[in-house]
Design a protein around this motif. Structure first.
Motif, PDB file in Angstrom:
ATOM      1  N   LYS A  78       1.012  -1.245   0.132  1.00 30.73           N
ATOM      2  CA  LYS A  78       0.163  -0.022   0.763  1.00 30.73           C
ATOM      3  C   LYS A  78       0.602   1.304   0.297  1.00 30.73           C
ATOM      4  O   LYS A  78       0.123   2.205  -1.021  1.00 30.73           O
ATOM      5  N   TYR A  79       1.783   1.058   1.022  1.00 33.71           N
ATOM      6  CA  TYR A  79       2.559   2.772   0.796  1.00 33.71           C
ATOM      7  C   TYR A  79       3.706   2.170  -0.056  1.00 33.71           C
ATOM      8  O   TYR A  79       4.971   3.332   0.480  1.00 33.71           O
ATOM      9  N   GLY A  80       4.238   1.999  -0.698  1.00 36.15           N
ATOM     10  CA  GLY A  80       5.552   1.003  -1.480  1.00 36.15           C
ATOM     11  C   GLY A  80       6.530   0.886  -0.742  1.00 36.15           C
ATOM     12  O   GLY A  80       7.461   1.821  -1.145  1.00 36.15           O
ATOM     13  N   VAL A  81       6.731   0.498   0.484  1.00 36.27           N
ATOM     14  CA  VAL A  81       8.005   0.101   0.625  1.00 36.27           C
ATOM     15  C   VAL A  81       8.285  -0.793   0.910  1.00 36.27           C
ATOM     16  O   VAL A  81       7.883  -2.085   1.175  1.00 36.27           O
ATOM     17  N   THR A  82       9.280  -0.697  -0.476  1.00 37.10           N
ATOM     18  CA  THR A  82      10.144  -2.351  -1.016  1.00 37.10           C
ATOM     19  C   THR A  82      12.121  -1.940  -0.507  1.00 37.10           C
ATOM     20  O   THR A  82      12.350  -2.588  -1.060  1.00 37.10           O
ATOM     21  N   LEU A  83      12.139  -1.211  -0.028  1.00 39.42           N
ATOM     22  CA  LEU A  83      13.918  -0.555   0.134  1.00 39.42           C
ATOM     23  C   LEU A  83      14.482  -1.500   1.334  1.00 39.42           C
ATOM     24  O   LEU A  83      14.250  -0.989   2.044  1.00 39.42           O
ATOM     25  N   LEU A  84      15.047  -2.146   1.126  1.00 37.11           N
ATOM     26  CA  LEU A  84      15.422  -3.114   1.808  1.00 37.11           C
ATOM     27  C   LEU A  84      17.026  -1.965   2.984  1.00 37.11           C
ATOM     28  O   LEU A  84      18.408  -1.796   2.130  1.00 37.11           O
TER      29      LEU A  84
END
Length: 96
Positions: free
Chosen positions: A43-49
């Protein structure tokens, strides 16, 4: 017993964070990248590890995850920046 990982994902520099725990960091990071990891991250585009921390047991990792979730936001930013000052995506690094 298997080990575990605590990880932090971000949508971008000093923005939305997600803290998770897993036994397989590479597979879990891939799930988040492809939108199958968690509703919140999709939903919030939280994809960077941006942070990953290995533990001997999954129980230790779960305890650490619970502790980190209680931390103040600035403390989480400092933790990330101690090991990853530029907030680069560590996905490729963990996948070799």
């Amino acid at each position: 017993m298997r080990g575990g990982w605590v990880y932090i994902l971000a949508s971008r520099y000093r923005s939305t964070l997600y803290i998770g725990v897993t036994a397989n960091i590479a597979a879990r990071a891939y799930q988040h990248k492809t939108g199958t990891g968690a509703d919140f991250t999709r939903k919030y585009g939280v994809t960077l590890l941006v942070y990953a921390e290995q533990h001997t047991t999954i129980e230790e990792a779960i305890a650490r995850e619970k502790a980190l979730k209680k931390w103040k936001r600035d403390w989480k930013f400092r933790l990330i920046e101690e090991g990853n000052p530029d907030w680069i995506d560590l996905y490729d690094r963990i996948n070799g």
